[in-house]
Structures are given as C-alpha cells and as structure tokens.
Design an enzyme around this catalytic site. Structure first.
Site, short mmCIF file in Angstrom:
data_model
loop_
_atom_site.label_atom_id
_atom_site.label_comp_id
_atom_site.label_asym_id
_atom_site.label_seq_id
_atom_site.Cartn_x
_atom_site.Cartn_y
_atom_site.Cartn_z
N ARG A 1 0.84 -1.20 0.00
CA ARG A 1 0.00 0.00 0.00
C ARG A 1 0.88 1.25 0.00
NH1 ARG A 1 -3.54 -1.59 5.18
NH2 ARG A 1 -1.57 -2.64 5.65
N LYS B 1 1.83 1.35 7.46
CA LYS B 1 2.13 0.53 8.65
C LYS B 1 3.02 1.30 9.63
CE LYS B 1 0.73 -2.83 9.58
NZ LYS B 1 -0.58 -3.05 10.26
N TYR C 1 -0.72 4.10 10.73
CA TYR C 1 -1.12 3.10 11.73
C TYR C 1 0.06 2.87 12.67
CZ TYR C 1 -5.28 1.80 9.06
OH TYR C 1 -6.49 1.83 8.41
N HIS D 1 -0.53 1.00 16.24
CA HIS D 1 -0.80 -0.20 17.06
C HIS D 1 0.22 -0.34 18.19
CE1 HIS D 1 -3.86 -1.41 14.22
NE2 HIS D 1 -3.01 -1.25 13.24
N GLU E 1 -5.52 4.39 13.80
CA GLU E 1 -6.50 3.46 14.37
C GLU E 1 -7.19 3.95 15.63
OE1 GLU E 1 -3.26 2.95 14.35
OE2 GLU E 1 -2.60 2.30 16.32
N ARG F 1 -24.71 -4.48 19.79
CA ARG F 1 -24.09 -4.86 18.52
C ARG F 1 -24.73 -6.15 17.99
NH1 ARG F 1 -22.57 -3.12 13.89
NH2 ARG F 1 -21.06 -4.46 12.86
N SER G 1 -20.91 -13.57 23.88
CA SER G 1 -19.60 -14.23 23.93
C SER G 1 -19.10 -14.46 25.37
CB SER G 1 -18.58 -13.38 23.16
OG SER G 1 -17.40 -14.10 22.98
N VAL H 1 -11.83 -9.29 17.74
CA VAL H 1 -12.25 -8.44 18.87
C VAL H 1 -11.36 -7.20 18.93
CG1 VAL H 1 -13.00 -10.46 20.16
CG2 VAL H 1 -10.75 -9.51 20.61
N LEU H 2 -11.89 -6.15 19.50
CA LEU H 2 -11.09 -4.94 19.73
C LEU H 2 -11.64 -4.19 20.92
CD1 LEU H 2 -8.89 -2.87 18.82
CD2 LEU H 2 -10.66 -1.76 17.46
N ILE I 1 -4.42 -9.63 15.48
CA ILE I 1 -2.98 -9.80 15.75
C ILE I 1 -2.26 -8.46 15.81
CG2 ILE I 1 -2.37 -10.15 13.31
CD1 ILE I 1 -0.84 -12.00 16.32
N ASP I 2 -2.77 -7.46 15.07
CA ASP I 2 -2.08 -6.15 15.10
C ASP I 2 -2.21 -5.48 16.47
OD1 ASP I 2 -4.76 -5.65 14.79
OD2 ASP I 2 -4.55 -4.23 13.15
N VAL J 1 -1.65 -12.98 9.92
CA VAL J 1 -0.96 -11.95 9.14
C VAL J 1 -1.36 -10.56 9.67
CG1 VAL J 1 -0.67 -10.95 6.84
CG2 VAL J 1 -0.82 -13.44 7.12
N ALA J 2 -0.34 -9.78 10.01
CA ALA J 2 -0.61 -8.51 10.70
C ALA J 2 -0.99 -7.39 9.74
CB ALA J 2 0.60 -8.12 11.53
N MET K 1 -3.02 -7.77 6.69
CA MET K 1 -3.81 -8.49 5.69
C MET K 1 -4.17 -7.61 4.48
SD MET K 1 -6.11 -10.63 8.40
CE MET K 1 -7.09 -11.58 7.26
N1 NAD Z 1 -4.58 -8.06 10.72
C1 NAD Z 1 -4.93 -7.04 9.95
O1 NAD Z 1 -4.42 -6.87 8.85
C2 NAD Z 1 -6.02 -6.11 10.40
C3 NAD Z 1 -6.61 -5.20 9.50
C4 NAD Z 1 -7.65 -4.40 9.95
C5 NAD Z 1 -8.07 -4.46 11.28
N2 NAD Z 1 -7.44 -5.33 12.13
C6 NAD Z 1 -7.79 -5.49 13.54
O2 NAD Z 1 -9.00 -6.19 13.68
C7 NAD Z 1 -9.51 -5.95 15.00
C8 NAD Z 1 -11.00 -5.65 14.92
O3 NAD Z 1 -11.20 -4.41 14.28
P1 NAD Z 1 -12.66 -3.81 14.05
O4 NAD Z 1 -12.49 -2.61 13.20
O5 NAD Z 1 -13.59 -4.86 13.62
O6 NAD Z 1 -13.05 -3.34 15.51
P2 NAD Z 1 -14.52 -2.96 16.03
O7 NAD Z 1 -14.33 -2.03 17.17
O8 NAD Z 1 -15.38 -2.53 14.89
O9 NAD Z 1 -15.10 -4.36 16.54
C9 NAD Z 1 -14.58 -5.04 17.63
C10 NAD Z 1 -15.71 -5.84 18.26
O10 NAD Z 1 -15.14 -6.68 19.27
C11 NAD Z 1 -16.11 -6.79 20.31
N3 NAD Z 1 -15.44 -7.29 21.51
C12 NAD Z 1 -14.57 -6.65 22.33
N4 NAD Z 1 -14.14 -7.48 23.29
C13 NAD Z 1 -14.75 -8.69 23.06
C14 NAD Z 1 -14.69 -9.96 23.70
N5 NAD Z 1 -13.92 -10.16 24.77
N6 NAD Z 1 -15.44 -10.97 23.19
C15 NAD Z 1 -16.21 -10.78 22.09
N7 NAD Z 1 -16.30 -9.58 21.45
C16 NAD Z 1 -15.56 -8.56 21.92
C17 NAD Z 1 -16.66 -5.37 20.42
O11 NAD Z 1 -17.90 -5.33 21.11
C18 NAD Z 1 -16.76 -4.96 18.95
O12 NAD Z 1 -18.05 -5.24 18.43
C19 NAD Z 1 -8.66 -4.79 15.52
O13 NAD Z 1 -7.66 -5.27 16.39
C20 NAD Z 1 -8.04 -4.21 14.29
O14 NAD Z 1 -6.83 -3.50 14.55
C21 NAD Z 1 -6.42 -6.14 11.70
#
Ligand code: NAD
Length: 377
Positions: free
Chosen positions: A15, A75, A94, A96, A118, A203, A220, A239-240, A269-270, A298-299, A301
């Site tokens: 990117r 990144k 970003y 993290h 983020e 949600r 959950s 989750v976040l 994972i990020d 993959v951190a 993706m």
């Molecule tokens: N690996 C990658 O390339 C990549 C790319 C984009 C985003 N991400 C990551 O993905 C993750 C999710 O991002 P998002 O935008 O969907 O966030 P978001 O805030 O939209 O959604 C997170 C959800 O997790 C829920 N949650 C929190 N704690 C929980 C638990 N203990 N059990 C169940 N649900 C729980 C929240 O209620 C929320 O609905 C983040 O860590 C983000 O940084 C990673």
C-alpha cells in the site's frame, strides 16, 4: 506544509499512504508533496502519475524524512524509519502501540508527534480510519480461512459451503465489529453455517437485523465459546477494545477442544492477538501449527490487495491529512476533537491512555504534552 510520503518497507506491504488524488488536493491547498520514488509502484501508481498532480519525487526515504514536516505512512514505522524521525515531525500512520513497548519508547525518544490512524474517532466514537482496512481484512479473513481449510494446505479438508447432501462448515466469528461483520458476510455468501460472537448486546441486535436470519448471534461468554469450539472448522478472531491490547478469547488449553486441523484466523494480531497461541506472520509465510490447529496471523492483511486497500484507506485519511496540513496539529485538534485520541505520542510522552497501560509508560494528556512546545516556540 511539506508533506512527505516514503515507500512502505514492512515485508509484503504494497500500500501507499497517498494517491495522485490526494497529491492534487494538497497542492490545491497550497502544500508541497514529496513522494519517495517508486512509493506507489505496489499499488500500480507511477511516479509520473504523482508528478502530473504536482508532487516532487525524491530519490529515497532519507530525503523525504529530511525535507518533510508531516510524514504519512501506512504501517507502523520500522526501526530504520524511526531512526529518521526527529522533533518537529508529525507522523500520521497506523501505529498499534499498545502491544509494542519498544516501538513506543523509540517514538517517544524521537521527539516526533505521532498520530495513529486506528485511534482517531468520529462523532459517534467509531474508528473511521480503521474501518476501511477492517472491511478489507474481514473479507480476506474468510477467503484465507477457506483456503487454509483445504487439505494440501494443512487444513481439515472441508469446503466452507458444503454441497447438496453434505453439510456446510461451521464458521465462528468472535467480535462482531467491522471486521466481524465483513468476515461473516463473506462466510454467509460462501454458504457456511455462521455464528457471530460479541460482548455487546446492542451490537448483536444490529447484526441480527443485518443478517436477517442468515447467521446466528451469540453472547460471547467463556462457556458459550467453549460449547462452540468442538463444532467449528474455522474461527475468525476480530475483537477490539479501542487502542488496547487484544483480550484473549481462546486460551492454549482450549485448542484441545477443537477438531484436528481446524483453522484459526487472528485478525486482531495487530493489537497483540486474541488467541493465546497467536504470533504475527507474513503473507509470504502466513501460517503455523500449534496442537494440531492451523494459525493464520498476518498482521497486514489488507497489504495483499493494495489496489483496493490504498484507495479505501486514502479516501478515509485524506480529510484528516488536509486538516492537519491546513491548520497544523493544534488547529486540527481544536476543530475536530475526535482527532485528539489519535495523538498517541507527543513531545516525548505517551498521550493515549490504553497505550500507556499496554506498554507501562507514564500517561500524559495531549494538552499537557503539547503545552511546553507552545511556550518554547
Ligand atoms: N490483521 C490485519 O491486517 C487487520 C486489519 C484491519 C483491522 N485489524 C484489527 O482487527 C480488529 C477488529 O477491528 P474492528 O475494526 O472490527 O473493531 P470494532 O471495534 O469494529 O469491533 C470489535 C468488536 O469486538 C467486540 N469485543 C470486544 N471485546 C470482546 C470480547 N472479549 N469478546 C467478544 N467480542 C468482543 C466489540 O464489542 C466490537 O463489536 C482490531 O484489532 C483491528 O486493529 C487487523
């Protein structure tokens, strides 16, 4: 303002933080844009495309960091980039940082002001600069999971959607936010049996309406997760807790409850990963196995689909880039309070509480960290 865009250097990251449209907007606002030669190549954007909209092309990252006041990235900065940061730089990318104490310390020591995509919030407390990449990552998560379930790749050897007379696979999505919604939507499209877990009942209500019966929603709890694990073929962790290190939703001892060669995809994972056994992987070497379970972690993706991701990301970041360039950090913060939680590091201090908590650094509010800067200039 002089706005610099170095090429991304993280492995398998294609990117770029600005498109020619962004260059044009910035130059129309009277700013100067400095692009590192070849920065857009991975996203099929040439230096000539940037030049045509008014950018100046510089030979290397050193030249970009030396001349720029604001540095845009995708990144988190890699060590050789951190070494080029200095006081007076405004870094917008970003970061993290919550699970990254070393990087956090290094950014503090650089003296640069570091604003994380983020943790910028919109008026409703949502994360507008994370959302576009979460949409991409959510969709990739299911594609990647489906692929890793194939036997030659070490998976169980099940087809997500099944066929007439043979049941579909069970897909469990933990965290029903932006990533979770998109991952579930693709899994539904592939005709899997889909279960979305979240801790927010509001949600779950929204998801229930959106999926209109095509996926099940589950509160959950630890017990609910354990009851589901023996049935699942693919688990997507999404989750976040805003800005914080991800909580563990599957512990190592729970892997033994799963079917052999089931697949875990840890999108979180990020933020440190939401499965205890997760560690970051790359697109070149995306999976490993622990206790008979394939892990895909993959951190970056969205880096795999740069032509989609670069445009999705920059559509969202450009208004903030323009505000920062036009008004400077403090002016932009005054106009948009949602930018304030984006400021993770300023004047050598950690200015975002979840990062301070995650890294053990002392927390200093943004206003306080910026105050001495104001009096000394
Ligand atoms: N690996 C990658 O390339 C990549 C790319 C984009 C985003 N991400 C990551 O993905 C993750 C999710 O991002 P998002 O935008 O969907 O966030 P978001 O805030 O939209 O959604 C997170 C959800 O997790 C829920 N949650 C929190 N704690 C929980 C638990 N203990 N059990 C169940 N649900 C729980 C929240 O209620 C929320 O609905 C983040 O860590 C983000 O940084 C990673």
């Amino acid at each position: 303002m002089r706005v610099g865009v170095p090429a991304e250097v993280k492995p398998d990251e294609y990117r770029v933080a600005l498109t020619p449209a962004g260059v044009r907007e910035l130059t129309e606002h009277g700013h100067e844009v400095l692009m590192q030669a070849g920065a857009g190549e991975g996203s099929a954007i040439t230096d000539v495309d940037y030049q045509a909209q008014g950018a100046r092309i510089l030979a290397d990252a050193e030249a970009v960091f030396a001349e720029a006041e604001m540095v845009l990235g995708v990144k988190e900065p890699q060590p050789r980039e951190v070494a080029m940061l200095r006081p007076g730089h405004l870094l917008f990318t970003y970061l993290h940082l919550a699970p990254a104490p070393q990087l956090t310390r290094a950014l503090c020591e650089s003296g640069a002001t570091c604003v994380a995509y983020e943790t910028v919030e919109d008026a409703r407390g949502r994360l507008p600069l994370l959302a576009p990449m979460s949409e991409v990552a959510g969709k990739i998560a299911t594609q990647a999971g489906a692929f890793m379930l194939e036997k030659p790749l070490g998976g169980r050897g099940v087809l997500l959607g099944g066929v007439p007379g043979v049941a579909a696979a069970n897909v469990m999505v933990i965290g029903g936010g932006v990533v979770g919604f998109n991952a579930a939507s693709i899994a539904i499209g592939m005709e899997a049996d889909v279960f979305v877990f979240d801790r927010s009942v509001d949600r779950l209500r929204e998801l229930d309406l959106a999926f209109a019966g095509r996926a099940s929603t589950v509160y959950s709890s630890v017990l609910a997760v354990e009851e589901m694990l023996p049935r699942v073929d693919l688990v997507i962790g999404a989750v976040l807790v805003h800005g914080a290190r991800a909580p563990y939703v599957i512990r190592r001892e729970q892997l033994s409850m799963m079917k052999r060669n089931a697949v875990l995809v840890d999108v979180s994972i990020d933020q440190g990963g939401c499965f205890e056994t997760s560690r970051p992987t790359t697109h070149s070497d995306p999976t490993y196995e622990i206790d008979g379970i394939t892990h895909y972690c993959v951190a970056n993706m969205p880096g795999a689909v740069p032509i989609t991701s670069t445009y999705a990301l920059t559509n969202a970041t450009l208004p903030y880039v323009l505000a920062l360039a036009d008004l400077g950090l403090e002016g932009a913060l005054a106009r948009d309070p949602g930018l304030r939680p984006g400021v993770n590091v300023a004047a050598g201090k950690v200015t975002y509480l979840p990062v301070a908590e995650g890294t053990g650094e002392e927390f200093t509010p943004v206003a306080e960290a910026l105050r001495p800067t104001r009096t000394t200039t």
